[in-house]
Design an enzyme around this catalytic site. Sequence first.
Site, PDB file in Angstrom:
ATOM      1  CB  VAL A 258       4.200   6.578   2.410  1.00 18.83           C
ATOM      2  CG1 VAL A 258       2.845   6.901   1.792  1.00 18.83           C
ATOM      3  CG2 VAL A 258       5.254   6.412   1.322  1.00 18.83           C
TER       4      VAL A 258
ATOM      5  NE  ARG B 168       8.897  -5.286  -0.905  1.00 17.14           N
ATOM      6  CZ  ARG B 168       7.593  -5.329  -0.641  1.00 17.14           C
ATOM      7  NH1 ARG B 168       7.054  -6.429  -0.117  1.00 17.14           N
ATOM      8  NH2 ARG B 168       6.822  -4.289  -0.919  1.00 17.14           N
TER       9      ARG B 168
ATOM     10  CE  LYS C 207       8.101  -3.730  -5.749  1.00 14.71           C
ATOM     11  NZ  LYS C 207       7.421  -2.419  -5.827  1.00 14.71           N
TER      12      LYS C 207
ATOM     13  CB  ALA D 229       2.732  -0.905   7.835  1.00 15.69           C
TER      14      ALA D 229
ATOM     15  N   PRO E 241      13.448   2.649  -5.493  1.00 15.60           N
ATOM     16  CG  PRO E 241      13.025   4.503  -4.150  1.00 15.60           C
ATOM     17  CD  PRO E 241      13.306   4.118  -5.568  1.00 15.60           C
TER      18      PRO E 241
ATOM     19  CB  ALA F 141       0.200  -1.133   2.653  1.00 13.33           C
ATOM     20  CG  ASN F 142       3.062  -1.864  -2.895  1.00 17.84           C
ATOM     21  OD1 ASN F 142       2.324  -1.251  -3.654  1.00 17.84           O
ATOM     22  ND2 ASN F 142       4.328  -1.553  -2.741  1.00 17.84           N
TER      23      ASN F 142
ATOM     24  CE  LYS G  51       1.531   0.923  -7.675  1.00 15.33           C
ATOM     25  NZ  LYS G  51       2.560   1.037  -6.612  1.00 15.33           N
TER      26      LYS G  51
END
Length: 346
Positions: free
Chosen positions: A185, A43, A79, A239, A115, A261-262, A67
């Site tokens: 998405v 990110r 991450k 979003a 990504p 969305a995460n 996940k």
Amino acid sequence: MFSELIRSWDVEAVVVRFDRPTGAWMLVCIHSTRRGPACGGTRMKAYPTPTDALADGMRLAAAMTLKMACVDMPFGGGKAVLAVPGPIDAVQRRGLLHRYANLVCLLGGNYHTGPDINTSIADMDTIGERCPYVVCRSEGRGGSGDPGPHTARGVFHGIRASVRHVFGSADLAGRVVLVQGVGDVGAALARQLAEADARVLVSDLVADRAVDLAGQIGGKVIEPEQAIDVECDVYAPCALGGTLSADNIARLRCGVVAGSANNQLAEPADAERLREAGILYAPDFVINAGGVLYAWGTETLGWTREVIDGRIEGIGDTLAEIYANADAEGIATAAAAERLALSRVA
């Protein structure tokens, strides 16, 4: 605050590097490698402080562990956050990504990336010039390309499973679904919902994007400030995260929350608030796993397209199992999903 946050994160590793040419912080958070190499996106974002960036990376890395376990992938969670001080030009971006790629290489394959917000397939190509531990490069560079449509497909199957659980049928014809955020998405999800004859409402901070998509699919535009209050069957946040909280959950007028969305919930207690409000919540780290299944399944595990499609469709089955367990135990669906994941990590 920075050192205290690292000290409080009692898992595997945090790798920190300051990039002097751009003033950015490179933060790689490795939450777990018990099931395999830690995998997660990169990110790029401007944060108020480096501590805020690190906290974001830590939360996202932990969610990646859950996940991967929930969809039974042989990987752990990680991450990376590139906390830039502000806009950077193309030359600075390329240099930053190359230096970041060198940092990932130093981890010796313990962290694989892809990504995320504000990083693209072209960025993965740039990272891939220096580092092999990257997925979703362009197909011309030997990668699997954009995972967004596959994330959307998993959310679509997750919505069908959620609607079945609440309304008794997975048929989406006539169901009202509000897609909040119609980027890569969200737009793909909205199109799939329209093809299934759902009544699609779209909302986005970029007004032209919402208007254009609504015109293409026969949907209706909802102003962003009104989205949380609109009556619908399914509210799909697609979003940024943290949009559902104690301040606005009571305003929801839906039967299901299920989006891509995460970190959709501002805090863990919000899952219980949704349960108490009689709203079924599809845990984000389960329903949005389609992109992970596609990217790592294609590039690392060598799955065929048929296998990938079957695994993405299986997201709905996993959610059905989670919902059944949550009902049986009288707990929030997020808690049931975490129990499933942690049992597999253990």
